[in-house]
Design a protein around this motif. Structure first.
Motif, PDB file in Angstrom:
ATOM      1  N   GLU A 246       2.403 -17.045  -7.247  1.00  0.00           N
ATOM      2  CA  GLU A 246       2.589 -16.626  -5.858  1.00  0.00           C
ATOM      3  C   GLU A 246       3.225 -15.243  -5.775  1.00  0.00           C
ATOM      4  O   GLU A 246       2.841 -14.421  -4.936  1.00  0.00           O
ATOM      5  CB  GLU A 246       3.461 -17.636  -5.116  1.00  0.00           C
ATOM      6  CG  GLU A 246       2.816 -19.004  -4.926  1.00  0.00           C
ATOM      7  CD  GLU A 246       3.007 -19.915  -6.133  1.00  0.00           C
ATOM      8  OE1 GLU A 246       3.436 -19.411  -7.197  1.00  0.00           O
ATOM      9  OE2 GLU A 246       2.745 -21.116  -6.015  1.00  0.00           O
ATOM     10  N   THR A 247       4.175 -14.977  -6.670  1.00  0.00           N
ATOM     11  CA  THR A 247       4.834 -13.664  -6.652  1.00  0.00           C
ATOM     12  C   THR A 247       3.863 -12.549  -6.997  1.00  0.00           C
ATOM     13  O   THR A 247       3.844 -11.490  -6.346  1.00  0.00           O
ATOM     14  CB  THR A 247       6.013 -13.658  -7.641  1.00  0.00           C
ATOM     15  OG1 THR A 247       6.948 -14.685  -7.277  1.00  0.00           O
ATOM     16  CG2 THR A 247       6.714 -12.313  -7.628  1.00  0.00           C
ATOM     17  N   PHE A 248       3.023 -12.774  -8.004  1.00  0.00           N
ATOM     18  CA  PHE A 248       2.056 -11.738  -8.359  1.00  0.00           C
ATOM     19  C   PHE A 248       0.979 -11.587  -7.291  1.00  0.00           C
ATOM     20  O   PHE A 248       0.438 -10.491  -7.112  1.00  0.00           O
ATOM     21  CB  PHE A 248       1.434 -12.048  -9.721  1.00  0.00           C
ATOM     22  CG  PHE A 248       2.257 -11.564 -10.874  1.00  0.00           C
ATOM     23  CD1 PHE A 248       2.175 -10.250 -11.296  1.00  0.00           C
ATOM     24  CD2 PHE A 248       3.145 -12.402 -11.513  1.00  0.00           C
ATOM     25  CE1 PHE A 248       2.946  -9.782 -12.354  1.00  0.00           C
ATOM     26  CE2 PHE A 248       3.937 -11.960 -12.569  1.00  0.00           C
ATOM     27  CZ  PHE A 248       3.831 -10.645 -12.991  1.00  0.00           C
ATOM     28  N   ALA A 249       0.669 -12.656  -6.560  1.00  0.00           N
ATOM     29  CA  ALA A 249      -0.260 -12.529  -5.442  1.00  0.00           C
ATOM     30  C   ALA A 249       0.309 -11.599  -4.375  1.00  0.00           C
ATOM     31  O   ALA A 249      -0.400 -10.759  -3.813  1.00  0.00           O
ATOM     32  CB  ALA A 249      -0.561 -13.910  -4.849  1.00  0.00           C
ATOM     33  N   VAL A 250       1.604 -11.752  -4.107  1.00  0.00           N
ATOM     34  CA  VAL A 250       2.258 -10.870  -3.131  1.00  0.00           C
ATOM     35  C   VAL A 250       2.251  -9.426  -3.625  1.00  0.00           C
ATOM     36  O   VAL A 250       1.938  -8.488  -2.880  1.00  0.00           O
ATOM     37  CB  VAL A 250       3.697 -11.341  -2.870  1.00  0.00           C
ATOM     38  CG1 VAL A 250       4.432 -10.320  -1.998  1.00  0.00           C
ATOM     39  CG2 VAL A 250       3.701 -12.697  -2.194  1.00  0.00           C
ATOM     40  N   ILE A 251       2.602  -9.217  -4.903  1.00  0.00           N
ATOM     41  CA  ILE A 251       2.657  -7.861  -5.452  1.00  0.00           C
ATOM     42  C   ILE A 251       1.295  -7.192  -5.388  1.00  0.00           C
ATOM     43  O   ILE A 251       1.171  -6.016  -5.012  1.00  0.00           O
ATOM     44  CB  ILE A 251       3.180  -7.895  -6.904  1.00  0.00           C
ATOM     45  CG1 ILE A 251       4.654  -8.315  -6.929  1.00  0.00           C
ATOM     46  CG2 ILE A 251       3.007  -6.536  -7.577  1.00  0.00           C
ATOM     47  CD1 ILE A 251       5.220  -8.486  -8.324  1.00  0.00           C
ATOM     48  N   LEU A 252       0.244  -7.922  -5.736  1.00  0.00           N
ATOM     49  CA  LEU A 252      -1.090  -7.332  -5.851  1.00  0.00           C
ATOM     50  C   LEU A 252      -1.833  -7.239  -4.525  1.00  0.00           C
ATOM     51  O   LEU A 252      -2.838  -6.521  -4.444  1.00  0.00           O
ATOM     52  CB  LEU A 252      -1.920  -8.145  -6.840  1.00  0.00           C
ATOM     53  CG  LEU A 252      -1.447  -8.077  -8.293  1.00  0.00           C
ATOM     54  CD1 LEU A 252      -2.160  -9.126  -9.132  1.00  0.00           C
ATOM     55  CD2 LEU A 252      -1.676  -6.691  -8.865  1.00  0.00           C
ATOM     56  N   LEU A 253      -1.361  -7.942  -3.503  1.00  0.00           N
ATOM     57  CA  LEU A 253      -2.060  -7.908  -2.221  1.00  0.00           C
ATOM     58  C   LEU A 253      -1.235  -7.293  -1.099  1.00  0.00           C
ATOM     59  O   LEU A 253      -1.750  -6.477  -0.332  1.00  0.00           O
ATOM     60  CB  LEU A 253      -2.493  -9.329  -1.817  1.00  0.00           C
ATOM     61  CG  LEU A 253      -3.555  -9.993  -2.684  1.00  0.00           C
ATOM     62  CD1 LEU A 253      -3.805 -11.418  -2.227  1.00  0.00           C
ATOM     63  CD2 LEU A 253      -4.853  -9.194  -2.666  1.00  0.00           C
ATOM     64  N   GLY A 254       0.032  -7.693  -0.971  1.00  0.00           N
ATOM     65  CA  GLY A 254       0.765  -7.304   0.229  1.00  0.00           C
ATOM     66  C   GLY A 254       2.153  -6.747   0.015  1.00  0.00           C
ATOM     67  O   GLY A 254       2.960  -6.777   0.951  1.00  0.00           O
ATOM     68  N   LEU A 255       2.448  -6.211  -1.173  1.00  0.00           N
ATOM     69  CA  LEU A 255       3.808  -5.714  -1.405  1.00  0.00           C
ATOM     70  C   LEU A 255       4.192  -4.569  -0.468  1.00  0.00           C
ATOM     71  O   LEU A 255       5.286  -4.590   0.114  1.00  0.00           O
ATOM     72  CB  LEU A 255       3.980  -5.295  -2.864  1.00  0.00           C
ATOM     73  CG  LEU A 255       5.402  -4.913  -3.261  1.00  0.00           C
ATOM     74  CD1 LEU A 255       6.346  -6.096  -3.106  1.00  0.00           C
ATOM     75  CD2 LEU A 255       5.446  -4.399  -4.695  1.00  0.00           C
TER      76      LEU A 255
END
Length: 428
Positions: A246-255
Motif C-alpha cells: 500500500e505504501t509503494f502504491a501511494v509513492i508511485l501513484l499519488g505521493l
C-alpha cells in the motif's frame, strides 16, 4: 568538415527521430510508474485482462486527459459513478523525462531563434498527440459486477430473481484528452525553458531570464524537495509499520498529491472536503478522521491538530524549505538585485505554484447503486469523496510567505559569491 564559428553557429540536431525518442521515453517512463503503482495497489487482479487498459487510463489522466465512468444496471436498477483525480507521481515522472528529452539537443547554446524552438516543439507535439490518440482508444473497459459481492443479501436475492447484473466501465473523452494533453505538454516545455540555465532563448526574451529563471528553478526545487521528503517518510513507514504494498502504491501513484497538499497546509491554506463510504484512494488516517462524518469539513492546521499535534511540523518544514529555495534563487540571480526584488520574485513564483497545486490537487469521486429502491445513490451502496481548496486565500498566504522568505534569502545571499561572479583581486 565545417567548424562552428560565432558567425556560423552549430546546427542543433533535433529532427523527427529525436522527437520520437523524447516522446517514447516520456510515455514509457509514465507507463512503468503507473503499472508498478497499480500492481502494488492490487489492480493486476482485475478481471478480463483489464490491467493494461487501466494503466493506459492512468497515463491519460496523468496528463490532464478525461476518463468517463459509466454504469448500466438494467431497467430495474440505477447506477451512478464519477471520479476526478490526477495521479501526480506519474505526471511528475513524465514531465521530468519529457523536459530532459526536449532540452537535450539544445544544450551548449546561448541563443536559439523562435522559429527553431517552435519547430522543435511542434515535432514533439505532433508525435505526442498521436500517442495520446492511441492511449485514448486503449483506455476503455467494462466490468460486470455481482450483487452478492456488494454486501447486502436483499440485493443479491433481487439480482438473482430479476437477472440484474450491473456493469461498470470507463472510456476516454478523446477531444478533451487531446486538448488538455497538448496543453499539459506546452506547459512542460515552457517550464523546461524557464528552469534550465543552459537552455537557449530567443534574443528578445534574454532580458527576462535574470528575473524569471532563478525563481522558476527555486519553485521546481521546492516541489521536488517535498516529494523527496515524502519518499523518505514512505520508506520509513514501510520499514517500520508494514503495509509495504500500500505504501509503494501511494509513492508511485499519488505521493505529490499528498505532499503538495501538505505544503499548502503548512502555509496556512484551507481545503474543504468530505468522505463517505469506502474508497480505494490513498489517504492518511488523520485526513480520513477530519473529513469523514461531516457534510463539508474544513481541512487546515487547526482541524488536523485536534487529531495529531505533529501537523505543526508542516509549518517548520515550509519555513526551512522556502528559505532554502529563496537562498538558491538569490544565489542564481545577478548580484546587483536587491533584497526587495528577490522578495517580489519569490512571492509571485510561490503564488503561481500554489495556484497550480490548487488546480491539479482537487479530488472528486462518487458512486452509487439502487435496485428497486434498496440501496440509495450516495447511501449504503454509495459513497462520496471530494477535496477542494479555498483558492484565493491560499494564493494570498503564498504571496505573504514568498515576500518574507524572498527578502530573507536575498539578505543571506549577499554574503555569498554568485555563480559566474568574478571576485576582484585584493588590493595591496
Amino acid at each position: 568538415m565545417s567548424v562552428p564559428t560565432p558567425s556560423r553557429p552549430a546546427v542543433a540536431r533535433h529532427g523527427w527521430p529525436q522527437a520520437l525518442g523524447a516522446v517514447l521515453a516520456g510515455l514509457v517512463s509514465m507507463g512503468v510508474v503507473a503499472a508498478l503503482g497499480l500492481w502494488a495497489a492490487g489492480a493486476a487482479e482485475l478481471p478480463d485482462h483489464a490491467f493494461p487498459r487501466v494503466v493506459a487510463a492512468t497515463v491519460v489522466t496523468a496528463v490532464g486527459g478525461t476518463i468517463e465512468l459509466s454504469g448500466n444496471a438494467g431497467g430495474l436498477a440505477e447506477s451512478d459513478a464519477g471520479m476526478t483525480v490526477v495521479p501526480l507521481s506519474v505526471t511528475l515522472v513524465g514531465a521530468l523525462v519529457l523536459a530532459a528529452g526536449f532540452l537535450r539537443p539544445l544544450r551548449h547554446r546561448a541563443v536559439a531563434g523562435a522559429r527553431e524552438l517552435a519547430g522543435w516543439a511542434a515535432r514533439i507535439a505532433v508525435l505526442w498527440l498521436l500517442a495520446l490518440l492511441g492511449l485514448s482508444f486503449a483506455a476503455r473497459q467494462t466490468f460486470t459486477l455481482s450483487l452478492d459481492d456488494l454486501g447486502q443479501d436483499e440485493l443479491g436475492d433481487l439480482g438473482d430473481l430479476f437477472g440484474i447484473s450491473p456493469e461498470v466501465g470507463f472510456t476516454t473523452d478523446v477531444p478533451a484528452t487531446l486538448f488538455f494533453g497538448l496543453l499539459w505538454l506546452a506547459g512542460v516545455l515552457v517550464l523546461a525553458l524557464l528552469v534550465s540555465r543552459g537552455a537557449p532563448l530567443p534574443g528578445r526574451l534574454l532580458r527576462f531570464q535574470e528575473s524569471v529563471r532563478p525563481a522558476a528553478y527555486a519553485m521546481v526545487l521546492l516541489l521536488l524537495a517535498w516529494v523527496g521528503l515524502g519518499v523518505v517518510i514512505g520508506l520509513v513507514v514501510a520499514a517500520t509499520r508494514g503495509h509495504v504494498a500500500e505504501t509503494f502504491a501511494v509513492i508511485l501513484l499519488g505521493l505529490p498529491n499528498l505532499m503538495w497538499l501538505a505544503l499548502t497546509l503548512g502555509l496556512g491554506a484551507t481545503w474543504n472536503g468530505r468522505v463517505e463510504g469506502p474508497f480505494g484512494l490513498p489517504m492518511p488516517h488523520v485526513l480520513d478522521e477530519v473529513l469523514r462524518g461531516r457534510e463539508v469539513a474544513e481541512l487546515n492546521l487547526g482541524t488536523l491538530a485536534e487529531y495529531d499535534g505533529r501537523v505543526w511540523w508542516l509549518v517548520v518544514a515550509d519555513a526551512v524549505l522556502l528559505l532554502a529555495a529563496a537562498f538558491v534563487m538569490a544565489r542564481r540571480s545577478p548580484s546587483r538585485m536587491r533584497a526587495w526584488q528577490h522578495a517580489v520574485h519569490l512571492a509571485v513564483a510561490l503564488a503561481l505554484t500554489v495556484l497550480m497545486i490548487c488546480l491539479v490537487g482537487r479530488i472528486a469521486a462518487h458512486y452509487g447503486l439502487s435496485v428497486l429502491g434498496i440501496g440509495d445513490l450516495g447511501g449504503d451502496l454509495g459513497g462520496e469523496l471530494f477535496l477542494r481548496p479555498e483558492v484565493w486565500s491560499a494564493v494570498g498566504l503564498a504571496l505573504l510567505w514568498g515576500l518574507v522568505a524572498g527578502f530573507l534569502g536575498g539578505l543571506a545571499a549577499r554574503r555569498v559569491r554568485h555563480r559566474g561572479e568574478v571576485v576582484p583581486p585584493a588590493q595591496g
